[in-house]
Enzyme design. Sequence first.
Site, PDB file in Angstrom:
ATOM      1  N   ASP A   1       0.841  -1.208   0.000  1.00  0.00           N
ATOM      2  CA  ASP A   1       0.000   0.000   0.000  1.00  0.00           C
ATOM      3  C   ASP A   1       0.870   1.250   0.000  1.00  0.00           C
ATOM      4  O   ASP A   1       0.624   2.202   0.736  1.00  0.00           O
ATOM      5  CB  ASP A   1      -0.915  -0.037   1.242  1.00  0.00           C
ATOM      6  CG  ASP A   1      -2.061   0.967   1.122  1.00  0.00           C
ATOM      7  OD1 ASP A   1      -2.656   1.304   2.152  1.00  0.00           O
ATOM      8  OD2 ASP A   1      -2.314   1.438  -0.009  1.00  0.00           O
TER       9      ASP A   1
ATOM     10  N   GLU B   1       0.259   9.021   1.105  1.00  0.00           N
ATOM     11  CA  GLU B   1      -0.461   9.103   2.400  1.00  0.00           C
ATOM     12  C   GLU B   1       0.159   8.196   3.457  1.00  0.00           C
ATOM     13  O   GLU B   1      -0.047   8.413   4.641  1.00  0.00           O
ATOM     14  CB  GLU B   1      -1.938   8.693   2.213  1.00  0.00           C
ATOM     15  CG  GLU B   1      -2.796   9.672   1.428  1.00  0.00           C
ATOM     16  CD  GLU B   1      -2.559   9.603  -0.086  1.00  0.00           C
ATOM     17  OE1 GLU B   1      -3.209  10.367  -0.803  1.00  0.00           O
ATOM     18  OE2 GLU B   1      -1.685   8.814  -0.533  1.00  0.00           O
TER      19      GLU B   1
END
Length: 282
Positions: A135, A139
Amino acid sequence: KKDLWALDNFEIGRPLGRGKFGNVYLAREKSSHVILALKVMFKVELSRAGISHQVQREVEIQTHLRHPNVLRMYGYFHCDKRVYLLLEYARHGELYKVLRSQPNSRFTEYHSANYIAQLVSALKYLHSKKVIHRDLKPENILIAANGQLKIADFGWSVWSPNERRTTLCGTLDYLPPEMIEGCKYDEKVDIWSLGVLCYEFVCGKPSFEAAKKSETFKRIARVDIRFPQFLTDEVIDLICKLQEILNLSNIRSTERWPERLNIIASAKESTPVFLQPWGSCI
Ligand SMILES: CC[C@@H](NC(=O)c1cc2[nH]nc(NC(=O)c3ccc(N4CCN(C)CC4)cc3)c2s1)c1ccccc1
């Protein structure tokens, strides 16, 4: 090294980040005055979303990792309703906010090279431990003292090789074809994401961004990447090499792997890729 922590060992400060399954607060350990980040998640929400096993894996993986560009997890504890993760404090916050605050939301190639080199170092370490992050996106990257990047949020990380079982949520932008097509994959998925990150650092938006998810899906599957004219051949060459790793499915053999990382390290000297007139790489 204390094994059993409890909430009253800490003074809680301001919220640092809010996520889907919990919030992160600034905290200070009372006896040592150590500053850290306390991630608080509600058990009922984790079990409702069927991701309790992901949090257990996040703890198992991140507590065993030691690298300057991987956010430390010092420990964890839980009570009847909540799980608490004791995380390293990154004092300059989230990379994506710094990226968005730049003119045209992009870094110079020089600045990007420094950040990509740090992320390559972290990925080499993670992959040597057979850990896939899965991932990697702005962010999930934090900035600590003296501009050190820290890969955070191992909630989606797994031991390699792996087949995804939990449904994907959030942005598809950084995922490679094999992950969105739901078939077998290995740690090279992180190198694909690194390619998207590198593109976003120097262009100001991710490689396959589109108005609709279905459009992004198509662009990823076709590796439909286009380069703005202001980029140098070297960074285009590096991005193409990061994306092609996952495209030539014949190089499943891992012995090509160290060579690939050498390409990343020596991207500067490499010969520029021959660009089609419309600017995408062959
Ligand atoms: C990576 C996402 C993940 N975050 C963590 O685990 C996180 C772990 C961790 N350690 N240190 C952090 N630091 C900050 O979040 C931070 C934010 C802003 C700051 N500044 C604002 C601008 N100012 C000019 C300088 C100071 C400084 C530190 C965070 S976030 C998460 C996951 C679930 C729910 C919430 C957050």
